[in-house]
Design a protein around this motif. Structure first.
Motif, mmCIF file in Angstrom:
data_model
loop_
_atom_site.group_PDB
_atom_site.id
_atom_site.type_symbol
_atom_site.label_atom_id
_atom_site.label_comp_id
_atom_site.label_asym_id
_atom_site.label_seq_id
_atom_site.Cartn_x
_atom_site.Cartn_y
_atom_site.Cartn_z
ATOM 1 N N PHE A 8 -1.159 -7.510 0.423
ATOM 2 C CA PHE A 8 -1.520 -8.758 -0.232
ATOM 3 C C PHE A 8 -0.689 -8.800 -1.505
ATOM 4 O O PHE A 8 -0.886 -8.006 -2.415
ATOM 5 N N LEU A 9 0.279 -9.718 -1.574
ATOM 6 C CA LEU A 9 1.199 -9.772 -2.707
ATOM 7 C C LEU A 9 0.545 -10.461 -3.905
ATOM 8 O O LEU A 9 -0.052 -11.524 -3.777
ATOM 9 N N VAL A 10 0.662 -9.819 -5.078
ATOM 10 C CA VAL A 10 0.051 -10.312 -6.302
ATOM 11 C C VAL A 10 1.126 -10.603 -7.334
ATOM 12 O O VAL A 10 1.957 -9.742 -7.640
ATOM 13 N N ARG A 127 -16.202 -9.420 -2.765
ATOM 14 C CA ARG A 127 -16.098 -7.972 -3.007
ATOM 15 C C ARG A 127 -15.726 -7.201 -1.745
ATOM 16 O O ARG A 127 -14.930 -6.278 -1.788
ATOM 17 N N LYS A 128 -16.319 -7.584 -0.607
ATOM 18 C CA LYS A 128 -15.996 -6.894 0.646
ATOM 19 C C LYS A 128 -14.554 -7.179 1.055
ATOM 20 O O LYS A 128 -13.853 -6.291 1.541
ATOM 21 N N LEU A 129 -14.103 -8.418 0.889
ATOM 22 C CA LEU A 129 -12.709 -8.729 1.212
ATOM 23 C C LEU A 129 -11.772 -7.919 0.320
ATOM 24 O O LEU A 129 -10.778 -7.366 0.780
ATOM 25 N N MET A 130 -12.092 -7.844 -0.982
ATOM 26 C CA MET A 130 -11.237 -7.120 -1.919
ATOM 27 C C MET A 130 -11.135 -5.644 -1.538
ATOM 28 O O MET A 130 -10.072 -5.045 -1.645
ATOM 29 N N GLU A 131 -12.228 -5.053 -1.065
ATOM 30 C CA GLU A 131 -12.212 -3.646 -0.671
ATOM 31 C C GLU A 131 -11.209 -3.373 0.447
ATOM 32 O O GLU A 131 -10.642 -2.294 0.526
ATOM 33 N N ASP A 132 -10.988 -4.361 1.319
ATOM 34 C CA ASP A 132 -10.096 -4.170 2.458
ATOM 35 C C ASP A 132 -8.649 -4.569 2.183
ATOM 36 O O ASP A 132 -7.780 -4.362 3.018
ATOM 37 N N CYS A 133 -8.388 -5.167 1.017
ATOM 38 C CA CYS A 133 -7.019 -5.584 0.693
ATOM 39 C C CYS A 133 -6.186 -4.394 0.235
ATOM 40 O O CYS A 133 -6.679 -3.480 -0.414
ATOM 41 N N VAL A 134 -4.914 -4.444 0.576
ATOM 42 C CA VAL A 134 -3.938 -3.492 0.055
ATOM 43 C C VAL A 134 -3.013 -4.309 -0.826
ATOM 44 O O VAL A 134 -2.162 -5.052 -0.337
#
Length: 175
Positions: A8-10, A127-134
């Motif tokens: 996930f590009l930031v 929060r759950k989505l964020m936990e799975d993001c790289v």
């Protein structure tokens, strides 16, 4: 470098709003990429090897879009179990009196909103989505301005964050 996951590009952008409490600070934002089209999403869904054909998934998704629009213009929310609830909201300007409010004059837009499913076992909350993001740091984005045909135009200037880190390390070597 080979990877097993999609990142996930930031990007990072400086808050230049002097009226904001966060003025001068840098904030993360998602790198904007072309959205996946309905047919692209259907292709992705069929790549998981389920029983429905590509053509059937396209038809179902097209019907979903059509019916979702129909429900929104009627003010009807739609809950898709396991995904969340789509619901309409109204953007309007104010009226001095309740009697003076008219939809034609005061309603400026109707928006489709989404509330992800938050029940136990579903993993669509923020929060759950964020936990799975790289996450992978991408660019520093600065809004700049230039005059074109006598008009002030804005544009986005991008610099790779990795190049800034290298430049900073070269400018200030550790003792």
């Amino acid at each position: 470098m080979a990877r097993n996951e999609i990142t996930f590009l930031v990007n990072v952008r400086k808050n230049n709003n002097t009226a904001s409490r966060g003025y001068g600070k840098y904030y993360g934002e998602a790198e904007t990429v072309e959205p996946l089209t309905l047919k692209g999403f259907a292709r992705h869904m069929t790549s998981h090897g389920k029983l429905a054909s590509y053509e059937m998934v396209v038809l179902v998704l097209q019907q979903l879009v059509s019916c979702m629009r129909e429900m929104m213009v009627q003010g009807q929310s739609v809950k898709l179990d396991g995904l969340g609830t789509f619901y309409p909201s109204i953007e309007s300007k104010g009226s001095n009196t309740p009697e003076g409010f008219t939809p034609q004059e005061h309603i400026q837009g109707v928006h489709m909103r989404f509330q992800p499913e938050g029940i136990k076992g579903e993993e669509l909350t923020s929060r759950k989505l964020m936990e799975d993001c790289v996450f992978e740091m991408h660019d520093l984005i600065e809004t700049k301005y230039k005059m074109i045909d006598g008009k002030r135009r804005s544009y986005q200037d991008r610099k790779a964050l990795s190049s800034l880190a290298v430049r900073d390390a070269e400018a200030d070597p550790e003792p």
